[in-house]
Design a protein around this motif. Structure first.
Motif, mmCIF file in Angstrom:
data_model
loop_
_atom_site.group_PDB
_atom_site.id
_atom_site.type_symbol
_atom_site.label_atom_id
_atom_site.label_comp_id
_atom_site.label_asym_id
_atom_site.label_seq_id
_atom_site.Cartn_x
_atom_site.Cartn_y
_atom_site.Cartn_z
ATOM 1 N N ARG A 4 0.836 -1.215 0.000
ATOM 2 C CA ARG A 4 0.000 0.000 0.000
ATOM 3 C C ARG A 4 0.863 1.255 0.000
ATOM 4 O O ARG A 4 0.560 2.244 -0.694
ATOM 5 N N ILE A 5 1.947 1.223 0.783
ATOM 6 C CA ILE A 5 2.838 2.387 0.847
ATOM 7 C C ILE A 5 3.501 2.625 -0.510
ATOM 8 O O ILE A 5 3.510 3.753 -1.035
ATOM 9 N N VAL A 6 4.039 1.557 -1.091
ATOM 10 C CA VAL A 6 4.771 1.700 -2.354
ATOM 11 C C VAL A 6 3.835 2.060 -3.501
ATOM 12 O O VAL A 6 4.174 2.892 -4.359
ATOM 13 N N LEU A 7 2.655 1.460 -3.523
ATOM 14 C CA LEU A 7 1.692 1.801 -4.575
ATOM 15 C C LEU A 7 1.234 3.251 -4.438
ATOM 16 O O LEU A 7 1.016 3.931 -5.449
ATOM 17 N N ALA A 8 1.097 3.733 -3.197
ATOM 18 C CA ALA A 8 0.755 5.151 -2.990
ATOM 19 C C ALA A 8 1.850 6.048 -3.561
ATOM 20 O O ALA A 8 1.565 7.078 -4.191
#
Length: 514
Positions: free
Chosen positions: A232-236
């Motif tokens: 989720r962090i990296v996709l954000a």
């Protein structure tokens, strides 16, 4: 339902020190997660029981009121506790049946521990198990984070990140925007029907949810959940970077278009070179549309419509918002082969006509001028034509808010040629009486006459344009004949009257600011 993460009651019971422990009730709750251990020294648990706690007790504090054990079980459950481990043989004669029934009902395990086992022999191995599991999760989290972050730093792209997440989870994944449209998926052609129910998590940027991560699995283990949080962090980050790139490209496009609309425009060679770098295909033909009203159309709604249409046409349009208008730069393929003409999408003007009626766009009552198709280095000419089309449309009676320059070009050219006093005198001789009649009787004969001539004398089409009955048109034409004395079957007379009407609407009847 997703599987709880962490060390479960069942796993703790497999420790050698607890091999002789017995589960008295609440068997269905053995998957509850233990996060830490506490020892009950007082009968009042409310207010200090924490989620995931395993309570150890000898029940000394309630030895005289064993029925309080039922309330303790309820409090432990309400606070998210994991289980109650008790040594009943020391101070209790047994666990009340009521307590066991409640334990089974709420699925919170009650475990009997042999009285001879010291608390320290129990707490140490349990905490070691919990801490070992947390350390493993931390190591896995760092490993996943390094893998995905490296992809971001190497600018591998959101598709590569999605593929990596799919591999780590051993399941198909998809990222969709707030409207449910796919941003990226792994595999790339992934499709889920309405009957499918993937697990999903929000992806936020600047505290605002911008997308969702969907995973085609029924449940996740704790290691996979760690992967989800890092994903989720990296996709954000990838989505935010994509937005920054898009915003930067839009700004650079806007600066480039400003140059194209400000003579002298750059050379064809420079336009082609810079246009390719900005993704503005120089092999396309471009037409400019200006939407102008009391206020500019709603930016978000127009950009959404334009983006959807761009994907269908497989082109990259551009839009600039300026004061009370929006200026659209609309590309179309330069088709030269006859067989390709059959597959062309409908004209942009027709698409804009559909949009103008949408209240969400906020353009009701606006005019839309559309210039001719030009190459990118000639786009200033299309913009000028769009503005000229709007200027003519404000003066002439019109049926539609969409005005293409090619439809009103003759009016523009005639307007420039009708500046001499002689034309004013011609109008007065031919249609002066008709104008005065309209002014005195608040009539509409001038507009009826123009529609009649533009429809080649069709009473039915004139009635349709004016939204009146055919007999009303017939009556008005009789009045026009009576007032002017014209023979409307005379082609020369029709031409002269048509030119005089154009003069009236473009000059004598024009607004002062035009």
């Amino acid at each position: 339902m997703e599987k709880n993460t962490g060390t479960t009651v069942k796993e703790v019971l497999n420790l050698p020190i607890l091999r002789q422990a017995k589960v008295l009730s609440g068997y269905k709750g053995l998957d509850r997660v233990i996060q830490f251990i506490d020892i009950m020294e007082v009968p009042e648990l409310k207010g200090w029981v924490k989620e995931g706690v395993l309570i150890l007790t000898t029940a000394y504090a309630i030895r005289n009121e064993p029925l309080q054990l039922t309330e303790l079980v309820r409090i432990l459950h309400a606070s998210g506790g994991a289980a109650l481990a008790i040594k009943p043989t020391r101070f209790l004669q047994g666990i009340p049946q009521q307590t066991l029934d409640v334990s089974n009902e709420i699925e919170l395990p009650i475990i009997e521990i042999p009285a001879e086992i010291p608390y320290t022999d129990i707490t140490r191995p349990i905490m070691e198990l919990i801490l070992d599991r947390q350390a493993a999760l931390l190591r896995r989290s760092e490993e996943v984070y390094r893998t995905l972050t490296a992809m971001v730093l190497e600018n591998s792209g959101i598709q590569a990140v999605s593929d990596s997440v799919s591999g780590l989870l051993r399941a198909p994944v998809k990222v969709v925007d707030t409207e449910g449209k796919t941003i990226v998926s792994s595999p790339a052609d992934l499709y889920w029907g309405e009957a499918d129910s993937p697990l999903q998590w929000g992806i936020t940027v600047d505290r605002r949810q911008v997308a969702k991560l969907l995973v085609a699995k029924d449940r996740l283990d704790e290691m996979e959940k760690v992967c989800i949080e890092q994903a989720r962090i990296v996709l954000a980050l990838e989505i935010m970077r994509g937005k920054i790139v898009a915003d930067t490209e839009h700004r650079l496009r806007g600066n480039f278009i400003d140059e194209l609309l400000t003579p002298p425009v750059p050379s064809r060679h420079e336009v082609e070179q810079r246009g390719r770098k900005l993704g503005m295909h120089v092999e396309h033909l471009w037409e400019v549309a200006v939407i102008e009203g009391d206020q500019a159309p709603a930016e978000e709604a127009l950009l959404k419509r334009l983006g959807e249409e761009a994907r269908l046409r497989r082109v990259s349009p551009h839009v600039e918002f300026r004061s009370n208008r929006a200026v659209l730069f609309l590309p179309s393929l330069d088709v030269k082969r006859a067989e390709d003409l059959r597959n062309l999408p409908k004209p942009w003007a027709d698409t804009l006509h559909e949009w103008i009626g949408d209240k969400a766009l906020g353009a009701t009552g606006s005019l839309v001028g559309v210039g001719g198709k030009k190459y990118l280095w000639e786009i200033y000419d299309s913009y000028t034509e769009a503005r000229k089309a709007m200027a003519v449309a404000r003066r002439m009676p019109r049926e539609t808010p969409i005005i293409r320059y090619e439809e009103v070009e003759i009016y523009h050219l005639l307007g420039e040629a009708m500046q001499k006093t002689d034309f004013s005198q011609l109008f007065e001789r031919k249609l002066g009486a008709l104008r005065r009649y309209d002014e005195e009787h608040n009539g509409d004969l001038m507009r009826t006459f123009l529609c009649y001539l533009e429809t080649r004398g069709s009473l039915i089409e004139t009635a349709s344009r004016l939204y009146i009955h055919r007999n009303s048109v017939k009556y008005r034409m009789e009045r026009i004949k009576d007032i002017t004395g014209f023979d409307l079957s005379d082609a020369r007379e029709q031409l002269v009257c048509h030119l005089c009407l154009i003069y009236f609407y473009l000059h004598d009847n024009a607004p002062a600011d035009l």
